[in-house]
Scaffold this active site. Sequence first.
Site, short mmCIF file in Angstrom:
data_model
loop_
_atom_site.label_atom_id
_atom_site.label_comp_id
_atom_site.label_asym_id
_atom_site.label_seq_id
_atom_site.Cartn_x
_atom_site.Cartn_y
_atom_site.Cartn_z
N ASP A 639 28.60 -64.64 5.70
CA ASP A 639 28.40 -64.42 4.49
C ASP A 639 29.33 -64.12 3.21
O ASP A 639 30.59 -63.46 3.81
CB ASP A 639 27.49 -62.64 4.89
CG ASP A 639 26.50 -62.71 4.13
OD1 ASP A 639 26.58 -63.39 3.00
OD2 ASP A 639 26.04 -60.64 4.15
N GLU A 677 37.91 -72.80 -3.45
CA GLU A 677 36.77 -73.53 -2.81
C GLU A 677 36.63 -72.33 -1.74
O GLU A 677 37.68 -71.97 -0.62
CB GLU A 677 36.39 -74.57 -2.52
CG GLU A 677 36.36 -75.28 -3.71
CD GLU A 677 35.04 -74.95 -4.32
OE1 GLU A 677 33.72 -74.64 -3.29
OE2 GLU A 677 34.86 -75.48 -5.45
N ASP A 709 24.77 -66.89 6.20
CA ASP A 709 24.12 -66.59 4.67
C ASP A 709 25.07 -66.41 3.47
O ASP A 709 25.57 -67.24 2.71
CB ASP A 709 24.17 -64.80 5.59
CG ASP A 709 22.80 -64.12 5.23
OD1 ASP A 709 22.41 -64.62 3.85
OD2 ASP A 709 22.72 -63.10 4.82
N HIS A 843 28.79 -59.69 7.34
CA HIS A 843 28.57 -59.14 5.84
C HIS A 843 28.92 -57.54 5.90
O HIS A 843 29.93 -57.07 4.50
CB HIS A 843 26.92 -58.36 5.75
CG HIS A 843 26.45 -57.21 4.67
ND1 HIS A 843 26.81 -57.92 3.52
CD2 HIS A 843 26.10 -56.13 4.45
CE1 HIS A 843 26.03 -57.10 2.89
NE2 HIS A 843 26.07 -55.80 3.71
#
Lengths: 868, 375
Positions: A639, A677, A709, A843
């Site tokens: 994430d 990137e 995600d 996350h």
Amino acid sequence: MTGRARARARARGRPPGQEAATPAVGAASLQQALPSYPPGRQQPQQRLRPPSVSGERIGHGEQMPQDQDKTIGLQISAGFQKLSISDRGGRQRDFHDLGVNTRQGIEHVQESKTGSSGSVIKLTANYFRLTSRPQWVLYQYHVGYMPEMEARRLRSALLFQHEELIGRTHAFDGSILFLPRKLENKVTEVFSRTRSGEDVKITITLTNELPPNSPTCLQFYNIIFRRLLKMLNLQQIGRNYYNPSDPINIPNHRLMIWPGFTSSILQYEESIMLCTDVSHKVLRSETVLDFMYSLYYQVGELRFRDACAKELIGVIVLTKYNNRTYRVDDIDWEANPQCTFKRADGSEISYVDYYKKQYNQEITDLNQPVLISQSKRKRGTMMQGPVVLIPELCFLTGLTEKMRNDFNMMKDLAVHTRLPPEQREHEIGRLIDYIRKDDSVQKELRDWGLSFDSKLLSFSGRVVQGEKILQSGIAFDYNPQFADWSKEMRGAHLICAKPLDNWLLVYTRRNYDIANTLLQTLFKVTPSLGMRMNKATMIEVDDRTEAYLRVLQQSVTTDTNIAVCILSSSRKDKYDAIKKLLCTDCPIPSQCVIARTLSKPQTVVSIATKIALQMNCKMGGELWSVEIPLKQVMIVGIDCYHDTLSGKQSIAGFVASLNQPITRWFSRCALQGRGQELADGLKACLQSALREWYKWNKYLPSRIIVYRDGVGDGQLNTLVNYEVPQFLDCLKSIGKEYNPKLTVIVVKKRVNTRFFARIGGTLKNPPPGTVVDVEVTRPEWYDFFIVSQAVRNGCVAPTHYNVIYDTGKLKPDHIQRLTYKLCHLYYNWPGVIRVPAPCQYAHKLAFLVGQSIHREPNLLLSDRLYYL
Amino acid sequence: MAKNFQEQFTGIFTPPLYKQRYQFVKDIVGKYKPKKVADLGCSDCTLLWMLKFCSCIEVLAGVDICTSVMKEKMHRLSPLPGDYLQPAERRLTITLHHGSVAHKDPCMLGFDLVTCIELIEHLEESELEKFPEVVFGFMAPSIVVISTPNSEFNPLLPGVTLFRHPDHKFEWNQAQFQSWALETARCYDYSVEFTGVGHPPTGMKNVGFCTQIGVFVRKYPQTSQSAHSDKSTEAVYKTVFKAVYPSLKDEKYLQNAVISEVIFTAQIIKRSMLDHLVSEREEYNYDATERKSEFQPSMNCFSEDLGKPVVEKSMEPFVNRDVVYIPLKTIFSFPKVNQLCGTFEKLCKLIADKVTLSSDGSAMMLNTEHENEEN
């Protein structure tokens, strides 16, 4: 709870790489971006990027020649693109990832991508079928002028001298004409006369017949639908439409909520449908200047500019005088409203005079700074400079991070915005009602031959079987209705409990009692969890950040299991400093607790239990597991956190499982520097995860499943074309013989899809475990929805999973089941969550690093969930 | 009517002539401050859009014979989010009608200013005949502005052979326009003055303005409403658009604004009182858990923020058992609240039932508990 309110804050998803270079604030470039600039100045003939073509795969049944499909996209003229863009709210991205066909590359789902396990459930969803006329075809004409006419207005005026031929229903961009009916001839020639008496030959040539599911047509339906919403007097803000006439006021927070709708028309599995959902726009009835003033009184002169930057950069503002939204990218303290800029005709004018003259807007505060917004809009090849905005003329919109952390405010908001299923369905139905009852809207629809189903789409989903939760020596079921096993796990030993032999408890003098309470309660609750515990080393400190840091530096040794700090307030700087120290230079697990959370005697036991569980995870313990039939599989979760405030750095959290029962994780993060990137960093993460896996298992995984995600709308293409190849590269670099099966699944939490289940005569949220892989999925993808969590109020949001790469050849059923199982494994919540646990871990990690640490944490911690 | 392309694209005039015409109207509005303005032949509503920003105007109406051109951009006449977020003092209603200037409709009565920008040259002879009776006889506004091309200027416009626009039925020279205008003015008891926009090149003064303009001012006083009712006419126009702007003159918006302001102000007072309370506690009686039952903070801690209201002794807010009492008198003394309500009675009336008041209704009550409850 550990009371870390900030953890609730959501990292607002913003794709990386969108920020333009630093603003070159110069008058010359400014004027072009000023709102008054007439939009009609674009050159209609400029070549734009061709819109993405929706591959070769069309909906079931209606196959059509592929070459035709391709030309459709390419022939849309630049001008028409613009028409659509302005109707879409001025952005040029393909939000629906229309052009990306990933299913065609996945062999084993060519025939079917549906699963079969579980019990059938009748569902409805917030979709309405588009019931267009049979054989509804949109006719595309090229319109040529002889002699050549330049101005778009003129071209339109000349063409529509022949309205009797063309009809009143049309869309024309200056060179491409769309009609809902076919002209008699393939090529029609007509003559018009300009006011100067010049005769112009107009040639109208049929270039295309667009079947209802061609991408151009779809885009076209969306444009028409947006026109309808406008006709209903809804106001466009951003991508959605809102009803301003009946707002909800929340004066406590100076907020105003406008109810509204999101809408999009797309080709779904079986048919073209309108997906519409209730949306609420939070507006703030204070201007940026008001906000600056109140901030000034709060923080004082010294910290004022920093505070402004912190609070305002990144927020979206709405201008008073027109209906545009801008993102604040910078504040120019050197400028003020008396500065001048160059107008289109070359004259210089000050902002004060400009706004007075143009919009009769008085600027009263002449010393305010100006806001700078980097416009993302591209108008042809025109150089686009930064936009200058006057704080006094801008309203704040949306919620700031600070507001999101305000529990009371969010509670007040939720009352209005969290609609239970029954009410939500009613609100959605209202839109369809509006459309049906408005005569002019009906007429417009009739003219185009469009109509919508009046009922919500209904279909069947499946509810897969609940999982057994495994703890040390026992297995139990949980109540599927609540998807929560906090009660059931009481008294059961954890799978792996880490001892608290040598640990620190740091507190201020004021919180001495609370520290003692925590210690005593931990002594009470840890035995039943199976955790061994010695008395902590108690350290009292002054309530200053430096005091905490000094004490920690002095007392932490390599034998320290964990450091627990009791904080007297939720001051972020103190928390950040402690976390930073203990995650980087002094790498040991840490637990911060806000004193207030332990102040209520009736909740102290349950809170201490939660803290004990969390500490156990941070030290490398394991709480529970579910049965995972797959062997030798490594599960990866990714994430992103996009730091919009400081440095605009993006951070990707990367979490990979390390053992067979999937209870231990390897966690790293990739910090994306300027111009880098993210995928490069992810490649390095995957490499080290495989090494770590090898250390643990003495072999490499034969199967890798990545849950990705944090992918923004319209970014799918990048993922498919860049990130997946990077993963494959990485696997190749491990060894020649190493050829594991790779599956990459894109996880999307923020979708407009909502499912309703009719249970006992009323509409309810579908139960956890509901899987949908028909009707509302997309034909060109291998995708499905899972409702995994249960919500207490409002509507449950399903999570969308899109398998974009798969050499694993697992049956759809198995992928769906595995995904659902993984939603059970997040240790900070004894229940099922919205996304697979690795995504939630990723996350958490990215959020901690982005919010508090700002650099890569020490790798010594990487085999533990230290960031929970 | 449609902007003449020639003028626009050859760029002879800066700013373009159509903008100059609109600016001319804006200046007229600035000078005479009309409340009700109608634009006949409003086309794509650009002039109306410009006029909506003029704060003297309360009623704006547009009339055009072509609905599709009106509809094209009519939505920019709708109120903006900002108009709802901070409703203006003035009322504003904008209406668009589909109809002909050769027909009378009662909805066009009572206007102060009627503009006909580049309109008359599009009228057929029969329509032009009826036009003065409709505008000057029936609508009878105090001021009428009429603009039309000056054909004497045409030779100076490249490419113009006959008329500037294919839909023009005629283009008059200065003498033709002036004689028509003078005759009309005489007939309906108006005075007229001639001017224009688009100056001729130097040395060619006789040519006159590119666009000639007549400004008609009614000589007789405002006709009473009863006079209008004599002209009982059937409604023939069709309303295609109507927007009513939020205004503080509307009780609903005023109440919302007042309540927002009152609650926000009260919150600030409460917070600064509590902050003060906390710091006081921390400083002096750190260990004491009992809160002083009554606490009177000095007004200094917040008066600066709010524009130094004049405060009497009895108006001071106080804390009693977790409730902050803020006298309405205090709230009324804040400039914004004061300005919105005008009178204290009005304030009381507007906030009744919307905020919690003390038993005698003299103070607003706010719970302090709320503050500590965070998770």
